[in-house]
Scaffold this active site. Structure first.
Site, PDB file in Angstrom:
ATOM      1  N   SER A 115      -1.279 -23.227   8.325  1.00 22.72           N
ATOM      2  CA  SER A 115      -0.355 -24.353   8.255  1.00 22.72           C
ATOM      3  C   SER A 115      -0.621 -25.169   6.995  1.00 22.72           C
ATOM      4  CB  SER A 115      -0.489 -25.187   9.529  1.00 22.72           C
ATOM      5  OG  SER A 115       0.558 -26.106   9.657  1.00 22.72           O
ATOM      6  N   HIS A 136       5.018 -21.854  15.874  1.00 22.64           N
ATOM      7  CA  HIS A 136       4.010 -22.192  14.864  1.00 22.64           C
ATOM      8  C   HIS A 136       2.639 -21.637  15.225  1.00 22.64           C
ATOM      9  CE1 HIS A 136       2.515 -24.276  11.407  1.00 22.64           C
ATOM     10  NE2 HIS A 136       1.676 -25.014  12.119  1.00 22.64           N
TER      11      HIS A 136
END
Length: 711
Positions: A567, A682
């Site tokens: 991320s 995610h």
């Protein structure tokens, strides 16, 4: 080593190296078509890259062994049934194993749970529900209304996206409420106002969402009415990050709030009266709202703050009387807890009468119990440090709503998690432990400190095979952003979303490092502030310092170091690879941010401009341009071999970041690996099968690029 340059789609749009080196504007970027998430051409390219990666890595001898071992570890039914919530005298848990990859949400009595023989009652079988409804449901949690805990708001995600479907569930009947509250898939913000009313912020169409993709309006929705009639009580600006309502039960009092976030690091919080009107709280906008206890709202300061004649430093916990705020009086705050220079407050939770604070002290966890005195604003809160194993990572799993008990896990890289029941009086009691998954006597772990470019001491944990001498192939993982501290977890669950990769790497005779670089929360707000926006290079310098320290001490050697990040960590590893290709031989980039010129235009990217800067503002782009990974990629055979893993359904960090970086590698003729799952959001993996596969792919990749297979 493989060179993935056979893609016809990419070859047809390969630009010259000079053109690729610019890309400061959309017109200069030939790979914007890869941002079309479900585009036929883009997905065809993804399929080709996936196939090329699997063709090379799945035939490596370690792959099938690692995949099977990872799946066995992840599905081990001897895992701790962690409390996801405590509902009065009941405890809830989401259980995942080989037979239940998406999970079973279940409850047991707290007494049976404490005894070590919980008597579980299944409430929702997520796998069975998905089969019945023909949906790929991923569990995203339950919000049950205290103090009866009969009605719950269940969040289910289609495929693992951040967008959830909301349904009301009845604990007593074990069924969804046929005429209860429901919302379609959206990035909603929902909380209980009372038994028959919800705070709701959701996607209502044009004008209802912020530029970041989150709710801009807060409504009160009464049971049995159409949502179109829900009464609006608050709104934010379209440029805000989000706005939402929340409520906290404090004894017999339900305190309600609306929290508006103008930026990622600022909040304007108001009390909400029974009639829906609001009263602003006096918290500084950059303070973190933590919890409510005994009529006081407790917040953590993130900048210096004047309290009467004293200036309180960032990281301090302070409190305000909610009764005085509600009555319109001027409420002066008082101090609840001051961390030392080496400490950072990482978690705050409440039980019936106690405040539980988990602090990091040189990145080692400690648990402190705080009790309000009869006049807490005059004499402060009494505190007691709880007796738990030292030099460990401590996590508050849950606290009891009635009585004063905390449930915490304690673990280290070499010690599996143990769940402790920590009562307000008496010693902590270990009530469950995970089994050892490997022989810890074969390894050593030590905390070390590197010196960064500006003289800052940067902590890191180094794990190596016991008795190893000389430099070893080394994997360094870090994050360096958003105040998230990296603390050492058991080696089967290190922070890759890839299960036991670090363990497998060590078992093959290599070294693993977890670095606490600036940008995170290892030393509180200052540690984050020192890598914010124009100071971002400090986090990259810290990472280089750790790698250089390993080389200087003959623990690692240039070219045989892998940089890993997820991320925000994608910005990190992309930047360090561009800046020091001499030092790193590989990078693992998971669900990554990479193109910082366009990140604010992609999915939730606009919400992070307070962290990185606004690339549409020339002064911000001037410093971001210096380290943005995508813009600084260059041709050359010395580029570290990259492995990108991500999910098509990630609706937080756009898959276009990794796709476009892969296309650039391909145009430059550089080695890269790519694996994009179609589900998982995610977090990437939707179940243990996918997590195990990813761990095995990454191990095979590391071995080829910097491990024994690279020799």
């Amino acid at each position: 080593m493989p060179r993935f340059t056979t893609s016809l789609a990419a070859l047809s749009l390969v630009a010259s190296p000079i053109a690729l080196a610019a890309q400061d504007t959309d017109a200069e970027d030939p790979y914007i078509w890869l941002e079309e998430i479900q585009g036929e051409r883009a997905l065809a390219q993804v399929d080709e890259w996936n196939a090329a990666t699997e063709e090379v890595l799945t035939v490596q001898p370690e792959y099938p062994i690692a995949k099977a071992w990872a799946k066995q570890i992840l599905d081990d039914d001897r895992q701790i049934a962690m409390p996801s919530a405590i509902y009065g005298d009941m405890v809830a848990n989401l259980w995942r194993d080989a037979d239940n990859p998406r999970g079973i949400w279940r409850i047991a009595t707290l007494d049976s749970y404490r005894s070590g023989a919980p008597e579980w009652r299944t409430l929702i079988d997520v796998d069975a529900l998905g089969r019945e409804e023909g949906e790929s449901w991923v569990w995203h949690g339950a919000n049950c209304l205290a103090p009866e805990y009969r009605r719950c708001l269940i969040s289910l995600s289609p495929g693992g996206t951040d967008a959830d479907v909301l349904r009301e569930f009845d604990m007593a009947t074990g069924e969804f409420v046929s005429d209860g509250f429901t919302l379609p898939a959206a990035k909603s913000s929902v909380a209980w106002f009372d038994d028959d009313t919800l705070f709701v912020g959701t996607d209502e169409g044009e004008g209802s969402m912020t530029e970041s993709g989150y709710p801009r309006l807060v409504r009160l929705w009464d049971r049995g009415t159409d949502f179109s009639s829900a009464r609006q009580i608050a709104e934010g600006e379209v440029t805000d990050v989000s706005i939402g309502g929340l409520s906290v039960l404090d004894g017999e009092t339900r305190w309600r709030f609306v929290r508006r976030g103008p930026s990622f690091w600022t909040n304007q919080i108001s009390l909400v009266r029974d009639d829906g009107s609001t009263v602003p709280l006096p918290l500084p906008e950059d303070a973190d709202f933590e919890t409510v206890l005994d009529g006081y709202v407790i917040a953590k300061l993130n900048s210096a703050f004047e309290t009467g004649s004293t200036t309180e430093q960032p990281g301090t916990l302070v409190a305000w009387s909610l009764d005085r705020v509600m009555d319109g009086e001027t409420a002066e705050p008082f101090v609840v807890f001051r961390p030392t220079e080496s400490q950072a407050v990482e978690q705050v939770a409440t039980s019936e009468n106690k405040l539980w604070v988990k602090v990091l002290d040189d990145v080692s966890g400690k648990l402190i119990e705080l009790t309000p005195t009869a006049s807490p604003n005059a004499t402060g809160w009494t505190q007691r440090a709880m007796d738990l194993p030292a030099n460990s990572t401590i996590q508050i799993a849950e606290t009891s709503g009635k009585g004063d008990t905390a449930y915490v896990t304690v673990e280290s890289m070499l010690t599996p998690p143990t769940l402790y029941e920590v009562p307000s009086q008496g010693p902590a009691l270990a009530i469950a432990s995970e089994p050892a998954q490997f022989d810890a006597s074969k390894f050593t772990v030590e905390q070390k400190f590197a010196t960064s470019k500006d003289g800052t001491k940067v902590p890191y944990y180094l794990a190596r095979p016991k008795g190893a001498t000389g430099p070893l192939p080394t994997l360094i993982h870090a994050y360096g952003g958003f105040r998230n501290a990296q603390t050492p977890k058991y080696l089967t669950a290190e922070p890759y979303r890839s299960g036991p990769l670090s363990l497998f790497w060590l078992e093959e005779g290599n070294a693993y490092v977890l670095a606490g670089i600036r940008g995170g929360g290892e030393y509180g707000p200052r540690w984050h502030e020192e890598a914010l926006r124009e100071k971002r290079q400090n986090s990259f310098d810290d990472f280089h310092a750790v790698a250089d320290d390993l080389v200087a001490n003959r623990l690692a050697e240039p070219g045989r170091i892998a940089a890993s990040g997820r991320s925000n960590g994608g910005v990190l590893v992309g930047a360090v690879a561009n800046q020091r290709p001499d030092l790193y031989g590989a990078i693992i980039s998971g669900s990554p941010l990479i193109d910082m010129r366009r990140y604010n235009q992609l999915l939730a990217g606009a919400s992070w401009m307070a962290e990185y800067g606004n690339p549409d503002v020339p002064a911000d782009w001037a410093y971001m341009r210096e380290w943005s990974p995508y813009q600084n990629m260059r041709e050359g055979a010395d580029a570290p071999a990259a492995f990108y893993y991500l999910s098509t359904l990630d609706d937080r960090v756009h898959p276009g970041h990794a796709r476009k970086a892969a296309a650039k590698h391909e145009a430059f003729g550089q080695t890269f690996y790519y694996h994009e799952y179609k589900e998982g959001g995610h977090s990437v993996g939707a179940d243990h099968e996918e997590d195990a596969k990813r761990a095995a792919l990454l191990l095979a990749y590391l071995n080829r690029e910097i491990g024994r297979g690279a020799e």
